[in-house]
Scaffold this motif. Structure first.
Motif, PDB file in Angstrom:
ATOM      1  N   UNK A  81       1.162  -1.014  -0.305  1.00  0.00           N
ATOM      2  CA  UNK A  81      -0.308   0.136   0.218  1.00  0.00           C
ATOM      3  C   UNK A  81       1.130   1.382  -0.833  1.00  0.00           C
ATOM      4  N   UNK A  82       2.115   1.273   0.890  1.00  0.00           N
ATOM      5  CA  UNK A  82       3.256   1.931   1.093  1.00  0.00           C
ATOM      6  C   UNK A  82       3.320   2.762  -1.160  1.00  0.00           C
ATOM      7  N   UNK A  85       0.320   3.502  -3.735  1.00  0.00           N
ATOM      8  CA  UNK A  85      -0.719   4.394  -3.395  1.00  0.00           C
ATOM      9  C   UNK A  85       0.302   5.446  -4.765  1.00  0.00           C
ATOM     10  N   UNK A  86       0.620   5.810  -3.869  1.00  0.00           N
ATOM     11  CA  UNK A  86       1.601   7.649  -4.944  1.00  0.00           C
ATOM     12  C   UNK A  86       1.572   7.318  -6.168  1.00  0.00           C
ATOM     13  N   UNK A  87       1.264   5.860  -6.776  1.00  0.00           N
ATOM     14  CA  UNK A  87       1.695   6.086  -8.183  1.00  0.00           C
ATOM     15  C   UNK A  87      -0.046   5.825  -8.400  1.00  0.00           C
ATOM     16  N   UNK A  88      -0.686   6.380  -8.094  1.00  0.00           N
ATOM     17  CA  UNK A  88      -1.838   6.141  -8.699  1.00  0.00           C
ATOM     18  C   UNK A  88      -2.618   4.677  -9.124  1.00  0.00           C
ATOM     19  N   UNK A  94      -2.727   3.823   3.005  1.00  0.00           N
ATOM     20  CA  UNK A  94      -2.062   3.519   4.260  1.00  0.00           C
ATOM     21  C   UNK A  94      -2.300   4.220   5.687  1.00  0.00           C
ATOM     22  N   UNK A  95      -2.740   3.934   7.049  1.00  0.00           N
ATOM     23  CA  UNK A  95      -2.470   5.191   8.056  1.00  0.00           C
ATOM     24  C   UNK A  95      -1.040   4.948   8.804  1.00  0.00           C
ATOM     25  N   UNK A  96      -1.483   3.640   9.140  1.00  0.00           N
ATOM     26  CA  UNK A  96       0.017   2.708  10.306  1.00  0.00           C
ATOM     27  C   UNK A  96      -0.404   1.018  10.285  1.00  0.00           C
ATOM     28  N   UNK A  97       1.320   1.012  10.515  1.00  0.00           N
ATOM     29  CA  UNK A  97       1.423  -0.487  11.039  1.00  0.00           C
ATOM     30  C   UNK A  97       1.888  -0.390  12.204  1.00  0.00           C
ATOM     31  N   UNK A 154       9.370   1.742  -7.259  1.00  0.00           N
ATOM     32  CA  UNK A 154       8.886   2.326  -6.111  1.00  0.00           C
ATOM     33  C   UNK A 154       9.410   0.836  -4.741  1.00  0.00           C
ATOM     34  N   UNK A 155      10.429   0.953  -4.724  1.00  0.00           N
ATOM     35  CA  UNK A 155      11.350   0.150  -3.302  1.00  0.00           C
ATOM     36  C   UNK A 155      11.129  -0.950  -3.346  1.00  0.00           C
ATOM     37  N   UNK A 156       9.783  -1.780  -4.436  1.00  0.00           N
ATOM     38  CA  UNK A 156      10.036  -3.378  -3.790  1.00  0.00           C
ATOM     39  C   UNK A 156      10.400  -3.940  -4.621  1.00  0.00           C
TER      40      UNK A 156
END
Length: 346
Positions: A81-82, A85-88, A94-97, A154-156
């Motif tokens: 999700x992190x 989400x910024x990629x559209x 995401x709020x918190x883990x 995206x860091x994945x």
């Protein structure tokens, strides 16, 4: 104390609701009434609607009790999700883990609650007939958007092992089946053996693979035939895009009573697309992919069969997230048979 007095629960809780209410008060500050509602259905991670004042959230957590190694990977869901989400890509914000299991008994995370429509079956019985074809096309569009995001951008890039996806997945799910305490399922053994012998040569393609991409795991816009949020990222990893496409195409190879499939329906009369039309729509966004084959669809049915074996094991152990009235052993046999039928037709 205020949080405890103003906490309302709906449905069975597998954690202490006041503990969550106090945590929200400490995290976000202020006092507000809290309502926690368990979402019925689902065989995976327990999911809850959490409303605090006028803030509407969703909580996902691991099920209680022993779980298979690598299963119910809440932390991986949140990481996706992190990243997306910024990629559209249509996902919830995401709020918190929260990794510490002491609070609710297991790790959990919070995300925004997306308003929209969820359809439980591929036939879209709850949707206006005039919209059904477009809804399936929207499902294809969202899947292509997900696959067109490059993991390394995206860091994945370390979200899984790149390459040889099908070989590794067949080994993984075969091992899970072998370790299960369920009764023998000969058709599942036969399907597993066929897949081992007919694996395609690895073509080096790597994308984010959702792992459970289907009609019931997305939220559609309230009035438009487009996906507003892709749900349930528990099985996501680096993989091959045709794995998700084949999995989504299971709908055309399973009957309505077999978890909401389309097999046997008059597609034209119900304004539902053919499998060919759905695949063509997806491929229009991913034109460089090789063709979808019987292997990809049989692999999807094999994996779904083993997933239901795992559900049966959890039901037996008393810690399934929900049974939905379905017989998981029956469904495991059913999907394995459907996989062999796909092979025979192919």
């Amino acid at each position: 104390m205020g949080a405890r007095m103003d906490t309302v629960t709906k449905g069975a809780m597998d954690f202490e609701p006041e503990a969550l209410a106090d945590f929200l008060a400490e995290t976000f500050g202020g006092k507000a009434p809290v309502t926690i509602e368990r979402i019925a259905g689902g065989q995976s991670n327990p999911t809850y609607f959490v409303t605090r004042g006028d803030v509407r959230l969703v909580l996902r957590k691991q099920p209680g009790g022993p779980i298979l190694r690598g299963a119910h990977a809440i932390d991986r869901e949140y990481r996706v999700l992190e990243a997306l989400h910024p990629q559209g890509v249509p996902v919830a914000r995401p709020i918190l883990y929260h990794a510490d299991p002491d609070l609710l008994g297991t790790p959990f995370y919070l995300m925004e609650r997306i308003e929209g429509r969820v359809f439980a079956d591929g036939a879209l019985a709850a949707a206006d007939k005039a919209e059904r074809h477009a809804l399936w096309m929207g499902l294809a569009d969202a899947m292509a958007a997900m696959h067109n995001v490059r993991p390394e951008a995206v860091g994945l890039e370390d979200f899984g092992k790149p390459g040889n996806y099908f070989a590794r997945q067949i080994a993984r799910w075969s091992r899970q089946w072998e370790e299960s305490q369920s009764d023998p399922i000969p058709v599942l053994d036969e399907l597993s053996a066929w897949l081992v012998e007919h694996q395609p040569q690895d073509d080096g393609r790597v994308s984010l693979a959702h792992g459970d991409y289907r009609m019931g795991n997305v939220i559609f816009h309230p009035t438009e035939p487009r996906v507003a949020a892709i749900l349930d990222w528990e099985l996501s990893t680096l993989g091959h895009p045709l794995a998700d496409l084949g999995y989504c195409c299971m709908a055309w190879h399973t009957a309505p009573e077999e978890y909401g499939g389309l097999l046997g329906l008059d597609l034209a009369a119900e304004n539902l697309p053919t499998e060919e039309a759905f695949v063509k729509r997806y491929m229009s966004h991913c034109p460089d992919l090789p063709p979808l084959t019987s292997f990809h669809k049989a692999f999807a049915l094999f994996r779904f069969s083993v997933i239901w074996v795992g559900i049966a094991d959890r039901v037996r152990a008393g810690n399934a997230a929900g049974a939905d009235g379905a017989d998981p052993v029956h469904l495991a046999r059913c999907f394995a048979r459907r996989g062999l039928e796909v092979i025979e037709r192919g």
